[in-house]
Design a protein around this motif. Structure first.
Motif, short mmCIF file in Angstrom:
data_model
loop_
_atom_site.label_atom_id
_atom_site.label_comp_id
_atom_site.label_asym_id
_atom_site.label_seq_id
_atom_site.Cartn_x
_atom_site.Cartn_y
_atom_site.Cartn_z
N ALA A 29 -7.34 7.38 -1.25
CA ALA A 29 -8.58 7.69 -1.98
C ALA A 29 -9.45 6.44 -2.12
O ALA A 29 -10.67 6.49 -1.90
CB ALA A 29 -8.24 8.27 -3.35
N ALA A 30 -8.82 5.33 -2.45
CA ALA A 30 -9.56 4.08 -2.64
C ALA A 30 -10.20 3.61 -1.34
O ALA A 30 -11.35 3.15 -1.32
CB ALA A 30 -8.62 3.00 -3.19
N HIS A 33 0.27 5.26 -0.36
CA HIS A 33 0.04 5.83 -1.68
C HIS A 33 -1.24 6.68 -1.64
O HIS A 33 -2.23 6.26 -1.03
CB HIS A 33 -0.12 4.70 -2.70
CG HIS A 33 -0.03 5.13 -4.12
ND1 HIS A 33 -1.04 5.83 -4.74
CD2 HIS A 33 0.95 4.98 -5.04
CE1 HIS A 33 -0.68 6.07 -6.00
NE2 HIS A 33 0.53 5.56 -6.21
N GLY A 34 -1.19 7.87 -2.27
CA GLY A 34 -2.37 8.73 -2.28
C GLY A 34 -3.58 8.03 -2.88
O GLY A 34 -4.71 8.24 -2.45
N GLY A 35 -3.33 7.18 -3.86
CA GLY A 35 -4.42 6.42 -4.49
C GLY A 35 -5.02 5.40 -3.53
O GLY A 35 -6.22 5.11 -3.58
N VAL A 36 -4.18 4.86 -2.65
CA VAL A 36 -4.65 3.91 -1.63
C VAL A 36 -5.60 4.61 -0.67
O VAL A 36 -6.68 4.10 -0.33
CB VAL A 36 -3.45 3.30 -0.86
CG1 VAL A 36 -3.92 2.57 0.40
CG2 VAL A 36 -2.68 2.34 -1.77
N PRO A 62 8.33 5.17 -0.54
CA PRO A 62 9.10 4.24 0.30
C PRO A 62 10.14 4.95 1.17
O PRO A 62 10.64 4.36 2.12
CB PRO A 62 9.78 3.31 -0.71
CG PRO A 62 9.69 3.98 -2.03
CD PRO A 62 8.68 5.09 -1.96
N THR A 103 -14.04 13.27 -4.04
CA THR A 103 -12.97 14.21 -3.74
C THR A 103 -12.26 13.79 -2.47
O THR A 103 -12.92 13.57 -1.44
CB THR A 103 -13.53 15.64 -3.56
OG1 THR A 103 -14.30 15.97 -4.70
CG2 THR A 103 -12.41 16.65 -3.40
N THR A 104 -10.95 13.67 -2.54
CA THR A 104 -10.17 13.30 -1.36
C THR A 104 -9.34 14.49 -0.91
O THR A 104 -8.65 15.11 -1.71
CB THR A 104 -9.26 12.10 -1.67
OG1 THR A 104 -10.05 11.06 -2.22
CG2 THR A 104 -8.58 11.59 -0.40
N ASP A 105 -9.44 14.77 0.37
CA ASP A 105 -8.71 15.87 1.00
C ASP A 105 -7.62 15.23 1.87
O ASP A 105 -7.93 14.58 2.87
CB ASP A 105 -9.74 16.65 1.84
CG ASP A 105 -9.15 17.84 2.57
OD1 ASP A 105 -7.99 18.18 2.30
OD2 ASP A 105 -9.88 18.42 3.40
N TYR A 106 -6.37 15.39 1.42
CA TYR A 106 -5.24 14.75 2.13
C TYR A 106 -4.74 15.68 3.22
O TYR A 106 -4.10 16.69 2.94
CB TYR A 106 -4.12 14.44 1.14
CG TYR A 106 -4.52 13.45 0.07
CD1 TYR A 106 -5.18 13.87 -1.08
CD2 TYR A 106 -4.26 12.09 0.22
CE1 TYR A 106 -5.55 12.96 -2.06
CE2 TYR A 106 -4.63 11.18 -0.75
CZ TYR A 106 -5.27 11.62 -1.89
OH TYR A 106 -5.64 10.72 -2.84
N LEU A 166 0.82 -1.22 0.00
CA LEU A 166 0.00 0.00 0.00
C LEU A 166 0.86 1.27 0.00
O LEU A 166 0.34 2.39 -0.05
CB LEU A 166 -0.92 0.01 1.23
CG LEU A 166 -1.83 -1.21 1.41
CD1 LEU A 166 -2.65 -1.07 2.70
CD2 LEU A 166 -2.77 -1.37 0.22
N ILE A 167 2.18 1.09 0.03
CA ILE A 167 3.11 2.23 0.13
C ILE A 167 3.25 2.96 -1.21
O ILE A 167 3.35 2.33 -2.26
CB ILE A 167 4.50 1.72 0.61
CG1 ILE A 167 4.43 1.34 2.09
CG2 ILE A 167 5.60 2.74 0.36
CD1 ILE A 167 4.33 2.51 3.05
N GLY A 168 3.24 4.30 -1.14
CA GLY A 168 3.45 5.11 -2.34
C GLY A 168 4.77 5.84 -2.31
O GLY A 168 5.35 6.14 -3.34
N GLU A 201 -13.21 5.70 -0.73
CA GLU A 201 -14.30 5.42 -1.67
C GLU A 201 -14.95 4.07 -1.38
O GLU A 201 -16.19 3.94 -1.42
CB GLU A 201 -13.79 5.47 -3.13
CG GLU A 201 -14.95 5.46 -4.12
CD GLU A 201 -14.51 5.53 -5.58
OE1 GLU A 201 -13.49 6.17 -5.87
OE2 GLU A 201 -15.21 4.92 -6.42
#
Lengths: 169, 145
Positions: free
Chosen positions: A69-70, A64-67, A58, A114-117, A54-56, A73
């Motif tokens: 968001a996923a 990972h930002g996509g992780v 290392p 929409t994902t707010d990091y 799950l790391i974006g 969702e």
């Protein structure tokens, strides 16, 4: 006045757990991400145990930002589906026993998300809860909050809009 | 360099993402169809989350390739609009463009396609942090840091 007989707790619990499993277990992507759902009554908490895949970043390391968001969702879709299923169960539409790998309940479709990091996702387990702010006949709006070690320090939040599934009756 | 960039990111490697091109603030990444990414078992359509991962990677790559040459980036905000389901069995690819960069923020838009390039599967708009190489003399830096 006659009262409805009270259903034994194990019957109720079994029906609810089976309904939740039907929503979650049949989806390959949820399994791939390792996401599971804890249930307290009608409240669900999504749990995503940490995994190296799950790391974006290392070097930090960070999820990972996509992780992220996923994860949000997936939580939004499952909680929205669960709310629909809950209302049906409570209104006596059982039909849950027909939900298996081949016959899943129809799922809401994402229109936008929409994902707010808020801060970087740590290499730890992550948790999320979703609130359905509006659930109409055709559209729904869902807000999700995710945290890791500390419930008061969200690492991400998100809002999504969904097209509601048509009820097949 | 391009291959190593994707190989170094565990989640991107896990999804078999491949950097097709990266130059001047524009990046393209492709991702093969995989059963493990299916979000709706009744149709075989991949989950929106997998599309998000592809878009986020592609936007980040676009930022890193911007001529202002940032040393690092992280997502601040990413909005994804889903136009239609990606056709099951087909690879999807995202094209991202970093169209403006300030000292601290990069603005990016991206589009994801399957084999039908005329009908996008999803679009995204995002903002990303920008880390710049240190160039100021020590005396000018914020005394608090």
């Amino acid at each position: 006045m006659s009262r409805q007989p009270v259903e034994p707790v194990q019957i109720v619990r079994q029906r609810r757990d089976e309904a939740l499993n039907a929503l979650v277990d049949g989806v390959p992507y949820i399994r791939f991400m390792g996401i599971r759902f804890d249930r307290r009554g009608d409240e669900l908490t999504a749990v995503m145990p940490f995994d190296q895949k799950l790391i974006g970043n290392p070097i930090l390391p960070a999820l990972h930002g996509g992780v992220t968001a996923a994860f949000l969702e997936v939580t939004a879709i499952v909680v929205l589906s669960w709310n629909i299923a809950w209302d049906r169960m409570e209104n006596g539409h059982r039909g849950v026993d027909e939900w298996d790998g081949k016959h899943l309940p129809k799922m809401p479709k994402t229109i936008d998300f929409t994902t707010d990091y808020l801060r970087s996702g740590l290499p730890r387990d992550a948790y999320a809860r979703a609130r359905v702010n509006r659930s109409g006949r055709r559209y729904a709006s869902v807000h999700v909050e995710a945290w890791q070690d500390n419930r008061d320090r969200m690492f991400a939040q998100g809002t999504g809009h969904f097209v509601m599934p048509t009820l097949d009756e | 360099m391009a291959r190593q960039f994707m190989e170094a990111i565990p989640h991107s490697r896990e999804l078999a993402m491949d950097l097709v091109s990266i130059d001047n603030g524009i990046a393209e990444i492709t991702m093969p169809y995989d059963e493990k990414l299916v979000g709706d078992p009744s149709t075989g359509v991949i989950h929106g989350g997998a599309v998000s991962a592809l878009m986020d990677s592609c936007c980040g790559a676009a930022v890193m390739s911007h001529p202002s040459s940032p040393t690092g980036t992280a997502t601040i905000d990413l909005r994804i609009d889903y136009m239609r389901a990606a056709t099951p069995g087909q690879a999807i690819s995202a094209v991202a463009e970093c169209y403006h960069v300030t000292r601290s923020v990069a603005f990016v838009r991206a589009t994801t396609f399957d084999d039908d390039r005329d009908r996008p599967v999803a679009t995204a708009t995002g903002t990303f942090t920008v880390s710049q190489p240190r160039e100021k003399p020590a005396a000018e830096t914020d005394p608090k840091t």
